[in-house]
Design a protein around this motif. Structure first.
Motif, PDB file in Angstrom:
ATOM      1  N   TYR A  69       0.863  -1.220  -0.073  1.00  0.00           N
ATOM      2  CA  TYR A  69       0.103   0.043   0.175  1.00  0.00           C
ATOM      3  C   TYR A  69       0.758   1.088  -0.160  1.00  0.00           C
ATOM      4  N   ASP A  70       0.619   2.230  -0.771  1.00  0.00           N
ATOM      5  CA  ASP A  70       1.317   3.340  -0.842  1.00  0.00           C
ATOM      6  C   ASP A  70       0.397   4.744  -1.214  1.00  0.00           C
ATOM      7  N   ASP A  71      -0.786   4.815  -0.440  1.00  0.00           N
ATOM      8  CA  ASP A  71      -1.645   5.800  -0.962  1.00  0.00           C
ATOM      9  C   ASP A  71      -2.246   6.656   0.602  1.00  0.00           C
ATOM     10  N   ALA A  72      -3.009   7.541   0.156  1.00  0.00           N
ATOM     11  CA  ALA A  72      -3.424   8.377   1.413  1.00  0.00           C
ATOM     12  C   ALA A  72      -4.138   7.460   2.502  1.00  0.00           C
ATOM     13  N   ASP A  73      -4.954   6.523   2.169  1.00  0.00           N
ATOM     14  CA  ASP A  73      -5.846   5.550   2.788  1.00  0.00           C
ATOM     15  C   ASP A  73      -4.830   4.919   3.927  1.00  0.00           C
ATOM     16  N   PHE A  74      -3.648   4.379   3.340  1.00  0.00           N
ATOM     17  CA  PHE A  74      -2.660   3.672   3.956  1.00  0.00           C
ATOM     18  C   PHE A  74      -1.508   3.935   3.923  1.00  0.00           C
ATOM     19  N   PRO A  75      -1.031   5.071   4.426  1.00  0.00           N
ATOM     20  CA  PRO A  75       0.275   5.763   4.428  1.00  0.00           C
ATOM     21  C   PRO A  75       1.495   4.752   5.139  1.00  0.00           C
TER      22      PRO A  75
ATOM     23  N   VAL B  34       5.118  -0.377   6.711  1.00  0.00           N
ATOM     24  CA  VAL B  34       4.736  -0.464   8.033  1.00  0.00           C
ATOM     25  C   VAL B  34       3.794   0.828   8.233  1.00  0.00           C
ATOM     26  N   ALA B  35       2.565   0.664   8.569  1.00  0.00           N
ATOM     27  CA  ALA B  35       1.827   1.802   8.933  1.00  0.00           C
ATOM     28  C   ALA B  35       1.959   2.028  10.389  1.00  0.00           C
ATOM     29  N   ARG B  36       2.064   3.265  10.891  1.00  0.00           N
ATOM     30  CA  ARG B  36       1.783   3.771  12.326  1.00  0.00           C
ATOM     31  C   ARG B  36       0.924   4.666  12.507  1.00  0.00           C
ATOM     32  N   GLY B  37       0.598   4.954  13.592  1.00  0.00           N
ATOM     33  CA  GLY B  37      -0.488   6.021  14.134  1.00  0.00           C
ATOM     34  C   GLY B  37      -1.751   5.938  13.587  1.00  0.00           C
ATOM     35  N   MET B  38      -2.172   4.815  13.200  1.00  0.00           N
ATOM     36  CA  MET B  38      -3.690   4.639  12.579  1.00  0.00           C
ATOM     37  C   MET B  38      -4.096   3.500  13.321  1.00  0.00           C
ATOM     38  N   GLY B  39      -3.769   3.245  14.644  1.00  0.00           N
ATOM     39  CA  GLY B  39      -4.315   2.138  15.196  1.00  0.00           C
ATOM     40  C   GLY B  39      -2.842   1.218  15.581  1.00  0.00           C
ATOM     41  N   PRO B  40      -3.009  -0.120  15.702  1.00  0.00           N
ATOM     42  CA  PRO B  40      -1.990  -0.669  15.801  1.00  0.00           C
ATOM     43  C   PRO B  40      -0.842  -0.747  14.697  1.00  0.00           C
ATOM     44  N   GLU B  41       0.413  -0.843  15.003  1.00  0.00           N
ATOM     45  CA  GLU B  41       1.465  -0.961  14.194  1.00  0.00           C
ATOM     46  C   GLU B  41       1.262  -2.039  13.164  1.00  0.00           C
ATOM     47  N   ILE B  42       1.490  -1.954  12.049  1.00  0.00           N
ATOM     48  CA  ILE B  42       0.793  -3.079  10.985  1.00  0.00           C
ATOM     49  C   ILE B  42       1.470  -2.917   9.648  1.00  0.00           C
ATOM     50  N   ALA B  43       1.746  -4.249   8.844  1.00  0.00           N
ATOM     51  CA  ALA B  43       2.378  -3.993   7.643  1.00  0.00           C
ATOM     52  C   ALA B  43       1.494  -5.171   7.132  1.00  0.00           C
TER      53      ALA B  43
ATOM     54  N   PRO C 141       0.309 -15.864  -2.637  1.00  0.00           N
ATOM     55  CA  PRO C 141       0.514 -16.047  -4.258  1.00  0.00           C
ATOM     56  C   PRO C 141      -0.873 -15.895  -4.677  1.00  0.00           C
ATOM     57  N   SER C 142      -1.851 -15.866  -4.235  1.00  0.00           N
ATOM     58  CA  SER C 142      -3.190 -15.651  -4.995  1.00  0.00           C
ATOM     59  C   SER C 142      -3.952 -14.364  -4.805  1.00  0.00           C
ATOM     60  N   GLY C 143      -2.919 -13.461  -4.086  1.00  0.00           N
ATOM     61  CA  GLY C 143      -3.404 -11.979  -3.949  1.00  0.00           C
ATOM     62  C   GLY C 143      -4.232 -11.774  -2.651  1.00  0.00           C
ATOM     63  N   ASN C 144      -4.405 -12.756  -1.781  1.00  0.00           N
ATOM     64  CA  ASN C 144      -5.270 -12.415  -0.533  1.00  0.00           C
ATOM     65  C   ASN C 144      -4.154 -11.446   0.236  1.00  0.00           C
ATOM     66  N   VAL C 145      -4.774 -10.685   0.989  1.00  0.00           N
ATOM     67  CA  VAL C 145      -3.998  -9.791   1.795  1.00  0.00           C
ATOM     68  C   VAL C 145      -4.030 -10.425   3.266  1.00  0.00           C
ATOM     69  N   LEU C 146      -2.634 -10.311   3.897  1.00  0.00           N
ATOM     70  CA  LEU C 146      -2.417 -10.943   5.072  1.00  0.00           C
ATOM     71  C   LEU C 146      -1.618  -9.840   5.941  1.00  0.00           C
ATOM     72  N   SER C 147      -1.699  -9.794   7.095  1.00  0.00           N
ATOM     73  CA  SER C 147      -0.915  -8.887   7.766  1.00  0.00           C
ATOM     74  C   SER C 147       0.021  -9.143   9.170  1.00  0.00           C
ATOM     75  N   VAL C 148       1.012  -8.562   9.359  1.00  0.00           N
ATOM     76  CA  VAL C 148       1.558  -8.617  10.810  1.00  0.00           C
ATOM     77  C   VAL C 148       1.320  -7.340  11.422  1.00  0.00           C
ATOM     78  N   LEU C 149       0.906  -7.400  12.671  1.00  0.00           N
ATOM     79  CA  LEU C 149       0.480  -6.388  13.406  1.00  0.00           C
ATOM     80  C   LEU C 149       0.926  -6.616  15.121  1.00  0.00           C
ATOM     81  N   LYS C 150       0.990  -5.484  15.754  1.00  0.00           N
ATOM     82  CA  LYS C 150       1.503  -5.337  17.004  1.00  0.00           C
ATOM     83  C   LYS C 150      -0.098  -5.306  17.667  1.00  0.00           C
ATOM     84  N   GLY C 151      -0.372  -6.468  18.345  1.00  0.00           N
ATOM     85  CA  GLY C 151      -1.871  -6.393  18.829  1.00  0.00           C
ATOM     86  C   GLY C 151      -1.760  -5.899  20.154  1.00  0.00           C
ATOM     87  N   SER C 152      -1.740  -6.597  21.201  1.00  0.00           N
ATOM     88  CA  SER C 152      -1.809  -5.831  22.566  1.00  0.00           C
ATOM     89  C   SER C 152      -0.633  -5.592  23.364  1.00  0.00           C
TER      90      SER C 152
END
Length: 126
Positions: free
Chosen positions: A89-95, A101-110, A115-126
């Motif tokens: 992601y590289d747009d205004a919705d997901f800077p 890595v996105a920061r400051g919009m909730g949990p830190e997440i990437a 291979p099928s294009g499904n989106v997964l994430s790593v995030l700092k939960g609790s």
């Protein structure tokens, strides 16, 4: 009688062999192929997620699987070393930063894709 005790989740992929390699070999999740040709991922929590082939698969428009990690930056570095791209992601919705890595919009997440294009994430939960 309905009981949620044995609930599980699942999602589709375009190619089951490609998914088995990605989830098992690249991400290191214990994977088995059941008698119906469906993958069963066994997560660290003990939960099972099924992954089934769908010839006309279209990736979901949302994150299908999240991995709670202690250190997002370290997880991203590890994924990148395994050949997984985390800058999707590289747009205004997901800077995101240069690693995705996105920061400051909730949990830190990437986010990253299978291979099928499904989106997964790593995030700092609790």
């Amino acid at each position: 009688m309905f009981t949620p005790d044995r609930a599980f989740s699942g999602f589709a992929v375009a190619d089951i062999d490609e998914a088995k390699t990605f989830y098992g070999d690249i991400l290191g999740i214990p994977v088995s192929l059941n008698e119906m040709g469906i993958l069963e991922l066994t997560l660290g929590s003990g939960a099972t997620v099924i992954v089934y082939p769908k010839p006309d698969h279209e990736p979901a428009g949302f994150t299908i699987l999240n991995f709670d990690v202690d250190d997002v930056e370290a997880a991203v570095d590890d994924l990148n070393a395994r050949g997984v791209t985390t800058k999707i992601y590289d747009d205004a919705d997901f800077p995101t930063d240069e690693k995705g890595v996105a920061r400051g919009m909730g949990p830190e997440i990437a986010w990253f894709r299978d291979p099928s294009g499904n989106v997964l994430s790593v995030l700092k939960g609790s």
